[in-house]
Design a protein around this motif. Structure first.
Motif, PDB file in Angstrom:
ATOM      1  N   PHE A  73       0.814  -1.210   0.000  1.00  0.00           N
ATOM      2  CA  PHE A  73       0.000   0.000   0.000  1.00  0.00           C
ATOM      3  C   PHE A  73       0.850   1.264   0.000  1.00  0.00           C
ATOM      4  CE2 PHE A  73      -3.472  -2.700   1.817  1.00  0.00           C
ATOM      5  CZ  PHE A  73      -4.417  -2.438   0.823  1.00  0.00           C
ATOM      6  N   THR A  74       0.485   2.199  -0.880  1.00  0.00           N
ATOM      7  CA  THR A  74       1.009   3.561  -0.902  1.00  0.00           C
ATOM      8  C   THR A  74      -0.188   4.483  -1.082  1.00  0.00           C
ATOM      9  OG1 THR A  74       1.269   3.583  -3.306  1.00  0.00           O
ATOM     10  CG2 THR A  74       3.161   2.804  -2.013  1.00  0.00           C
ATOM     11  N   THR A  75       0.030   5.787  -1.007  1.00  0.00           N
ATOM     12  CA  THR A  75      -1.087   6.705  -1.249  1.00  0.00           C
ATOM     13  C   THR A  75      -1.645   6.526  -2.661  1.00  0.00           C
ATOM     14  OG1 THR A  75       0.517   8.421  -1.846  1.00  0.00           O
ATOM     15  CG2 THR A  75      -0.336   8.441   0.420  1.00  0.00           C
ATOM     16  N   GLY A  76      -0.747   6.255  -3.647  1.00  0.00           N
ATOM     17  CA  GLY A  76      -1.192   6.052  -5.023  1.00  0.00           C
ATOM     18  C   GLY A  76      -2.044   4.813  -5.170  1.00  0.00           C
ATOM     19  N   VAL A  77      -1.654   3.708  -4.531  1.00  0.00           N
ATOM     20  CA  VAL A  77      -2.412   2.454  -4.614  1.00  0.00           C
ATOM     21  C   VAL A  77      -3.791   2.623  -3.976  1.00  0.00           C
ATOM     22  CG1 VAL A  77      -2.519   0.088  -3.742  1.00  0.00           C
ATOM     23  CG2 VAL A  77      -0.399   0.951  -4.748  1.00  0.00           C
ATOM     24  N   VAL A  78      -3.830   3.235  -2.803  1.00  0.00           N
ATOM     25  CA  VAL A  78      -5.115   3.441  -2.127  1.00  0.00           C
ATOM     26  C   VAL A  78      -6.016   4.359  -2.952  1.00  0.00           C
ATOM     27  CG1 VAL A  78      -6.241   4.346  -0.056  1.00  0.00           C
ATOM     28  CG2 VAL A  78      -4.134   2.999   0.158  1.00  0.00           C
ATOM     29  N   PHE A  79      -5.435   5.418  -3.515  1.00  0.00           N
ATOM     30  CA  PHE A  79      -6.215   6.334  -4.354  1.00  0.00           C
ATOM     31  C   PHE A  79      -6.812   5.602  -5.547  1.00  0.00           C
ATOM     32  CE2 PHE A  79      -6.175   9.085  -8.165  1.00  0.00           C
ATOM     33  CZ  PHE A  79      -7.153   9.986  -7.796  1.00  0.00           C
ATOM     34  N   ALA A  80      -5.997   4.812  -6.236  1.00  0.00           N
ATOM     35  CA  ALA A  80      -6.485   4.082  -7.409  1.00  0.00           C
ATOM     36  C   ALA A  80      -7.593   3.108  -7.026  1.00  0.00           C
ATOM     37  CB  ALA A  80      -5.326   3.339  -8.082  1.00  0.00           C
ATOM     38  N   GLY A  81      -7.424   2.410  -5.909  1.00  0.00           N
ATOM     39  CA  GLY A  81      -8.449   1.476  -5.453  1.00  0.00           C
ATOM     40  C   GLY A  81      -9.768   2.161  -5.145  1.00  0.00           C
ATOM     41  N   ALA A 113      -3.378  -2.939  -6.345  1.00  0.00           N
ATOM     42  CA  ALA A 113      -2.218  -3.647  -5.800  1.00  0.00           C
ATOM     43  C   ALA A 113      -1.534  -4.504  -6.863  1.00  0.00           C
ATOM     44  CB  ALA A 113      -2.654  -4.523  -4.620  1.00  0.00           C
ATOM     45  N   VAL A 114      -2.320  -5.172  -7.692  1.00  0.00           N
ATOM     46  CA  VAL A 114      -1.740  -6.012  -8.748  1.00  0.00           C
ATOM     47  C   VAL A 114      -0.999  -5.145  -9.771  1.00  0.00           C
ATOM     48  CG1 VAL A 114      -2.300  -7.532 -10.693  1.00  0.00           C
ATOM     49  CG2 VAL A 114      -3.364  -7.907  -8.456  1.00  0.00           C
ATOM     50  N   ALA A 115      -1.569  -3.990 -10.114  1.00  0.00           N
ATOM     51  CA  ALA A 115      -0.892  -3.082 -11.041  1.00  0.00           C
ATOM     52  C   ALA A 115       0.423  -2.573 -10.452  1.00  0.00           C
ATOM     53  CB  ALA A 115      -1.806  -1.909 -11.385  1.00  0.00           C
ATOM     54  N   LYS A 116       0.450  -2.425  -9.146  1.00  0.00           N
ATOM     55  CA  LYS A 116       1.651  -1.916  -8.469  1.00  0.00           C
ATOM     56  C   LYS A 116       2.724  -2.975  -8.308  1.00  0.00           C
ATOM     57  CE  LYS A 116       4.118   0.766  -5.645  1.00  0.00           C
ATOM     58  NZ  LYS A 116       4.763   2.022  -6.086  1.00  0.00           N
ATOM     59  N   SER A 317      -9.484   0.210 -11.337  1.00  0.00           N
ATOM     60  CA  SER A 317      -8.402   0.587 -10.422  1.00  0.00           C
ATOM     61  C   SER A 317      -7.039   0.200 -10.979  1.00  0.00           C
ATOM     62  CB  SER A 317      -8.617  -0.074  -9.056  1.00  0.00           C
ATOM     63  OG  SER A 317      -9.790   0.426  -8.460  1.00  0.00           O
ATOM     64  N   TRP A 318      -6.975  -0.916 -11.683  1.00  0.00           N
ATOM     65  CA  TRP A 318      -5.724  -1.338 -12.322  1.00  0.00           C
ATOM     66  C   TRP A 318      -5.265  -0.279 -13.320  1.00  0.00           C
ATOM     67  CZ3 TRP A 318      -4.573  -3.056 -17.429  1.00  0.00           C
ATOM     68  CH2 TRP A 318      -3.343  -3.740 -17.561  1.00  0.00           C
ATOM     69  N   LEU A 319      -6.203   0.219 -14.130  1.00  0.00           N
ATOM     70  CA  LEU A 319      -5.867   1.254 -15.110  1.00  0.00           C
ATOM     71  C   LEU A 319      -5.475   2.564 -14.432  1.00  0.00           C
ATOM     72  CD1 LEU A 319      -8.718   0.630 -17.722  1.00  0.00           C
ATOM     73  CD2 LEU A 319      -6.269   0.167 -18.033  1.00  0.00           C
ATOM     74  N   VAL A 320      -6.177   2.932 -13.365  1.00  0.00           N
ATOM     75  CA  VAL A 320      -5.847   4.174 -12.654  1.00  0.00           C
ATOM     76  C   VAL A 320      -4.458   4.092 -12.034  1.00  0.00           C
ATOM     77  CG1 VAL A 320      -6.470   5.675 -10.713  1.00  0.00           C
ATOM     78  CG2 VAL A 320      -8.256   4.760 -12.206  1.00  0.00           C
ATOM     79  N   GLU A 321      -4.126   2.937 -11.452  1.00  0.00           N
ATOM     80  CA  GLU A 321      -2.798   2.784 -10.841  1.00  0.00           C
ATOM     81  C   GLU A 321      -1.702   2.831 -11.897  1.00  0.00           C
ATOM     82  OE1 GLU A 321       0.530   2.122  -8.467  1.00  0.00           O
ATOM     83  OE2 GLU A 321      -1.459   2.992  -8.053  1.00  0.00           O
ATOM     84  N   LEU A 322      -1.947   2.238 -13.058  1.00  0.00           N
ATOM     85  CA  LEU A 322      -0.957   2.335 -14.157  1.00  0.00           C
ATOM     86  C   LEU A 322      -0.732   3.794 -14.558  1.00  0.00           C
ATOM     87  CD1 LEU A 322      -1.861  -0.658 -16.524  1.00  0.00           C
ATOM     88  CD2 LEU A 322       0.000  -0.515 -14.845  1.00  0.00           C
ATOM     89  N   PHE A 323      -1.827   4.561 -14.594  1.00  0.00           N
ATOM     90  CA  PHE A 323      -1.704   5.974 -14.925  1.00  0.00           C
ATOM     91  C   PHE A 323      -0.929   6.728 -13.843  1.00  0.00           C
ATOM     92  CE2 PHE A 323      -3.387  10.318 -14.486  1.00  0.00           C
ATOM     93  CZ  PHE A 323      -3.075  10.830 -15.735  1.00  0.00           C
ATOM     94  N   LYS A 325       1.309   5.523 -11.844  1.00  0.00           N
ATOM     95  CA  LYS A 325       2.725   5.143 -11.949  1.00  0.00           C
ATOM     96  C   LYS A 325       3.398   5.875 -13.117  1.00  0.00           C
ATOM     97  CE  LYS A 325       3.796   0.763 -11.714  1.00  0.00           C
ATOM     98  NZ  LYS A 325       3.731  -0.699 -11.923  1.00  0.00           N
ATOM     99  N   ALA A 326       2.670   6.048 -14.202  1.00  0.00           N
ATOM    100  CA  ALA A 326       3.254   6.688 -15.385  1.00  0.00           C
ATOM    101  C   ALA A 326       3.542   8.160 -15.162  1.00  0.00           C
ATOM    102  CB  ALA A 326       2.308   6.508 -16.580  1.00  0.00           C
ATOM    103  N   VAL A 327       2.697   8.841 -14.398  1.00  0.00           N
ATOM    104  CA  VAL A 327       2.862  10.286 -14.224  1.00  0.00           C
ATOM    105  C   VAL A 327       3.686  10.651 -12.991  1.00  0.00           C
ATOM    106  CG1 VAL A 327       0.705  10.774 -15.401  1.00  0.00           C
ATOM    107  CG2 VAL A 327       0.710  10.558 -12.908  1.00  0.00           C
ATOM    108  N   SER A 328       3.945   9.657 -12.135  1.00  0.00           N
ATOM    109  CA  SER A 328       4.688   9.960 -10.902  1.00  0.00           C
ATOM    110  C   SER A 328       6.193   9.763 -11.095  1.00  0.00           C
ATOM    111  CB  SER A 328       4.180   9.075  -9.766  1.00  0.00           C
ATOM    112  OG  SER A 328       4.366   7.710 -10.053  1.00  0.00           O
TER     113      SER A 328
END
Length: 328
Positions: A73-81, A113-116, A317-323, A325-328
């Motif tokens: 878990f990170t802030t990005g993972v929780v946000f995407a979920g 989480a899987v995307a991360k 959520s998988w797509l949001v987390e990929l996004f 990760k791409a912008v961070s």
């Protein structure tokens, strides 16, 4: 710190949408039987949400520690979920489908989480427990409601003063609807508590062994109560009148059965769906008269929405987390 505060606000927004989306679970029966007006019913439900603060937090612990490996878990993972869960709730609300906010949250957190970190980030035993009760919760609700309704019929079938009986059942619904709302508060609001808890642990604001702080409990219960007060009237219509026609005795029996199921699962720390449970109970009371009393076409649409909830929220959520990760 700004990112942490933002994601906590998003978590509380999910809690609000949970209350908005799941208001139907609590008030559809008491509104459709005209025991309470819609506005009074949502206020009654919101009150009992707040009372739930004195009960345990086992469901919150399950969400925080038994679904996804906490280290992922990170802030990005929780946000995407959370985004995946909120979007699915909004989509199904537009179509008036009473789906599970609980399972949307589980699917959303899993997808992020899987995307991360890949599939090994999921905890199999936690998902197995949830998978079992995806099936069991509506079945338990159905069987309990059928049993309660049948027992009530046998107890009063020789009593001829129908109007007096109905008055008694209408009063009884005040208590069973309160129990239903209390069960919803002990189950659904705790999921947001678990999300905020894991976020605070992931950002090292709390130790890994910490429980849910009081301010988190209060914030989650206030948010879900506010959402309930806003109401999801399309879903209320589906739950309260389109599945089967409800009378006070049926509404009381369905609420009693659903509340009992929710109290049992909350005590066991199992994050079940309030939606699935009360829908099963409504079907259960409908089948006591005859099978044709249940509108199986509507019930079938609801079941398909249940089946799609976890994979749909997972994918978003998988797509949001990929996004992220791409912008961070």
């Amino acid at each position: 710190m700004a990112a942490l505060v933002f994601v906590i606000i998003v978590a509380l927004a999910f809690d609000f949408f949970n209350g908005f989306h799941d208001a139907a679970n609590e008030i559809a029966t008491v509104v459709s039987t005209r025991v309470l007006s819609p506005r009074v019913a949502v206020a009654w439900a919101a009150l009992w949400h707040l009372v739930a603060i004195v009960l345990g937090t086992k469901v919150a612990a399950t969400i925080a520690k038994d679904i996804v490996v906490p280290a992922v878990f990170t802030t990005g993972v929780v946000f995407a979920g959370l985004v995946g869960a909120i979007l699915w709730d909004l989509i199904t609300s537009l179509f008036g489908l009473p789906t599970s906010s609980s399972h949307a949250l589980v699917g959303g957190m899993a997808g992020a989480a899987v995307a991360k970190a890949g599939w090994h980030s999921l905890i199999a035993s936690g998902f197995q427990k949830i998978a079992v009760y995806i099936v069991m919760a509506p079945i338990i609700g159905l069987l309990l409601a059928f049993t309660v309704m049948t027992a009530v019929y046998w107890a009063v079938h020789r009593y001829r003063k129908v109007e007096r009986l109905n008055r008694g059942f209408r009063r009884g619904q005040l208590f069973t609807s309160a129990a239903m709302s209390l069960g919803h508060g002990t189950n659904d609001a705790q999921k947001t508590m678990g999300v905020i808890l894991v976020l605070l642990i992931a950002t090292h604001h709390l130790p890994a062994t910490a429980g849910v702080p009081l301010w988190v409990k209060l914030a989650a219960l206030v948010a879900i109560s506010a959402g309930t007060a806003a109401g999801g009237w399309r879903i209320v219509h589906t739950m309260g009148s389109r599945i089967t026609k409800l009378r006070p005795v049926a509404g009381m029996s369905a609420e009693a059965a659903a509340a009992a199921t929710l109290f049992f699962t909350a005590h066991a720390g199992i994050p079940v769906s309030t939606t699935h449970t009360i829908t099963g109970a409504i079907v259960g009371v409908g089948t006591t008269s005859r099978l044709s009393a249940v509108r199986w076409g509507v019930a079938g649409r609801v079941v398909w929405a249940w089946i799609l909830t976890i994979p749909a929220a997972f994918a978003v959520s998988w797509l949001v987390e990929l996004f992220v990760k791409a912008v961070s």
